[in-house]
Design a protein around this motif. Sequence first.
Motif, short mmCIF file in Angstrom:
data_model
loop_
_atom_site.label_atom_id
_atom_site.label_comp_id
_atom_site.label_asym_id
_atom_site.label_seq_id
_atom_site.Cartn_x
_atom_site.Cartn_y
_atom_site.Cartn_z
N ARG A 122 0.85 -1.23 0.09
CA ARG A 122 -0.08 0.05 -0.12
C ARG A 122 0.93 1.12 -0.02
O ARG A 122 0.44 2.37 -0.65
N PHE A 135 -9.73 0.20 0.14
CA PHE A 135 -8.76 -0.38 0.96
C PHE A 135 -8.44 0.46 2.24
O PHE A 135 -8.15 -0.10 3.17
N ASP A 136 -8.39 1.78 1.98
CA ASP A 136 -7.91 2.49 3.22
C ASP A 136 -8.79 2.46 4.26
O ASP A 136 -8.51 2.61 5.60
N LEU A 139 -8.33 -0.98 5.78
CA LEU A 139 -7.34 -0.99 6.64
C LEU A 139 -7.12 -0.05 7.93
O LEU A 139 -6.54 -0.56 9.24
N CYS A 218 -17.42 -1.97 -6.17
CA CYS A 218 -16.69 -3.28 -5.37
C CYS A 218 -17.50 -4.21 -4.69
O CYS A 218 -17.98 -4.10 -3.45
N LEU A 221 -16.74 -5.21 -1.20
CA LEU A 221 -16.28 -4.43 0.11
C LEU A 221 -17.38 -4.53 1.34
O LEU A 221 -16.69 -4.65 2.55
N TYR A 237 -7.94 -7.95 2.22
CA TYR A 237 -7.70 -6.55 1.90
C TYR A 237 -7.13 -6.34 0.52
O TYR A 237 -7.43 -5.57 -0.24
N PRO A 238 -6.20 -7.30 0.28
CA PRO A 238 -5.52 -6.68 -1.26
C PRO A 238 -6.56 -7.10 -2.45
O PRO A 238 -6.22 -6.33 -3.46
N HIS A 239 -7.57 -7.62 -2.36
CA HIS A 239 -8.74 -7.62 -3.55
C HIS A 239 -9.27 -6.22 -3.39
O HIS A 239 -9.29 -5.72 -4.82
N LEU A 240 -9.22 -5.49 -2.58
CA LEU A 240 -9.68 -4.14 -2.59
C LEU A 240 -8.46 -3.26 -3.27
O LEU A 240 -8.63 -2.55 -3.82
N LEU A 241 -7.27 -3.55 -3.02
CA LEU A 241 -6.35 -2.74 -3.73
C LEU A 241 -6.32 -3.05 -5.21
O LEU A 241 -6.13 -2.29 -5.97
N GLU A 244 -9.22 -1.05 -6.65
CA GLU A 244 -8.97 0.20 -6.82
C GLU A 244 -7.86 0.46 -7.82
O GLU A 244 -8.11 1.52 -8.58
#
Length: 897
Positions: A122, A135-136, A139, A218, A221, A237-241, A244
């Motif tokens: 990130r 992601f943020d 996190l 997403c 999410l 969470y890397p799925h969200l990255l 994004e």
Amino acid sequence: MDLRALFSSNDPINATEAFTNRQGQWELVASALQEHLRNAAGDAFDVEDLEAPRTNVIVFHGVGGVGKTTLSRKLEAALTAADQRPVQWGEPTWPGEKILPIRIDLSRSAGTSFEDLVLTIRAALADLGRPLPAFDIALRRYWEAQHPGESLEEYLRRGGLAARFGKRMPQQMQSALADVAQALLLPGTVGSALGQLTGSLTKALRERRQTVRALAGCARLGGILEAEPDLEALSFYPHLLAWELTQLPPERRRVPVVLLDTFEDVGDRTHRDLERLIQRVVWLMPNAFFVITGRSRLQWADEGLQGQLDYTGPTAWPGLALPATSVPAARASRPAPGCGRQILIGDFSDEDCDTYLARRLTHDGQPLISPDIRAVITQRSHGLPLHLDLAVARFLEVRRTGRAPAPADFDHTFPALIARTLSDLTPEERHVLRSASLLDAFDLELATRTAGLAHQAPARRLTERSMVTEDPYAIWPYHLHGAIRSALRTADDHTDDGWTPTDWQRAAMRALAALGDQWRSTSTPATGRTLLVACLRQGLRLARDHRLTDLSWLTDAAIAYDSDAIWEPLTPPARDQAGLHSPGQTASPLLDTPADVLVELLTALARRQREHREHTVDRLSAILTTGLLPGELAEMAEYYRAKANRDLGRNEVSRQGMQQIAADGGRLALRARRGLADAARIDGDFPTALTAAQGLGFEGREQRVLGDIWWAHADFDRAITAYETARNQAEQHGNVGEQAITQARLTLAVAFTDPARADDEIALATQLLNGLTQRATTLITHIAALIRDAGSPDITDRAQTLHTELTVAGLTWLGPSLDVALAFHHAVLGAHHDLAATTDRLRESTSTGAYAYYAHIAAAFGGLPAPQPSVRWLEDDHTIRHRWHALVITRRGEAGI
């Protein structure tokens, strides 16, 4: 800059981290990355597709110290800036601004946790200059739950991520949270309302409100925000990255290239918790490209890991399912898309080693390490870069004492190699590794028995390590990396479970016994000879280097080796420090144990085909003087000494040796009786030779002896029949060596009577000799070719070349045969002067009585008077001279002379 080298001396040394060309690995990365970019840009690509196979990973694995970390760092530098890419690597085919390299060291010393891995990715993406709100938010929620009261900003600063990637990540996260709070019309500050924010956002996503339509795309999410914010959730969470990244404007998009180094420290095959989390990151970020370096290949494509990892099998990871491919250090072919993505990193070539050492330390622009020292280091390293680095450190250490380093300072291995090699092995694997280092090559059963274990599992696990190379077509498919094997056998072992000399001795005894059992129990007609020689080579070295007094099965194997007359080289490597089983032990004098003497015996028998027979006599005499061989092997040495003396023209000495062996009635008695028959023939006493030949049978080579007798009488029909019978008998007994010998004798007979057929017979003899070490037999076929070609213009030159070869080899007994071929040639041409000169030379060389009948044959070609001494033929002299002379008349007619 290599700081350790820089601070090792007061002298101004230019000490830099040299990097030897790894162009092959770069080409593989470039090809795979280019394919990944194409796939990710395609219309069919969907970052949220969790079922599509993954081809976004390439693995480089290899033995510890082979240069994986150096390669990882160089790849990062090359992907970061063009000016840091070696010129020979060439230009990439993609725009540089599309790539975002992120290197993460997973070694235990680096202390990288899974949290650190996620935060590093990130933090690196902060360079894109845009918040990543999905992601943020997740996190920030995780951090508040798992690190209450601990500032994320302070953690990043303390861990070095802020310095490495800048301080934009916390600012972007704050901005993302504020924007979402504003969209949801939440009161108060973001920090105090985080729990309310995530709850409201989850509800808004479920209700598909227009205010959060940017995040509503997403699909997962909401589910992530509803889950308990623990480490397990963080791994998703890397799925969200990944999602994004797809939302960024085209001009802002970058493809993360994540380089995960030292992957072997992630865990072992029992504890895969961290590996499962990391694998999840790779799977959930299909638009990122991962370059993994470690000691072992990834097992993600193995079906048996279902339940231990989330995504397994060849369908999920098609590129990881193929066997590991060895790639040369300098070049490699490009793999097919998605295939062959597990690459074994090869050792440096000798040229690369020398280049590395020359560039590593310089003084006034010149290499500090001299060429002779570089040559010793290169030879000892077996191409392993770690050995080169240790040698450089040794060079500086010696230099620091005020003494100039010399080649002898580097003619050893380094204990540090052992520590690096054993660091991630289980105790049982360490035990098997040390045991296997005694063997040139091994299979699971051989390694297990040498280790003295009852189960093969540790050996099987060891063979899957990169330090073990596999050749599936070899008798024993596995062998250890040369540098590691040498270090284990010779360097001081300071590990807690290091072996004592007694441990090594017992392991050597177990290895020798296991080899013997394999030879006796698994030998088949198809593999018998190959297995015999392989077992002898390993067994002889073990018995010699470890001073084993019981020759055990080696005696029977030596006898079997002798019986086929093939004479493959058996000489083990010279016994020096590289072959000792305990550090500091000095080599013993030659021929002071039965194993030493047996090695020398079999070496002498094999080498007599390539060296002067005088050397053979000297070697065998020294062997017999020791008195260390058991009876059957001593008899073998005596027999071949008698044969060598016969080849040197010492017929009486040879006869005495053969008589002693025949009188003893041992295994070689029949061969000795054959030797006596040959001695009588050589002396021209054919009635005695014929009598001695009776009853020899196949073991005594009766038909071959009869063929030689009839050949001398020019009775070629009977001679050819005898040779053919002898050859067929050898074939029935599976004795390829004897087949070749009798076939070569057959060519000598056919060459006189039927030159056209001789072509085929010589070709067959050459085919049978292929792969055998029978120098004398090979030269016989060359003499037969001269007889076949008699009358051709180049015969004299060819005969002179052959004469030189016979002299160098000490094969005196073949000299008369060569002169007979030359005499036949002169007779066919009608060159009476040359024929007379050749006959006189034959008369002189056989004046002692040995092979005197050859002079009679040469004289018969031209009708010259019969020389002295006389020969005891089986028929009258006139009949025999007529047959030989008739051959000349027939050949002249065929040649139109």
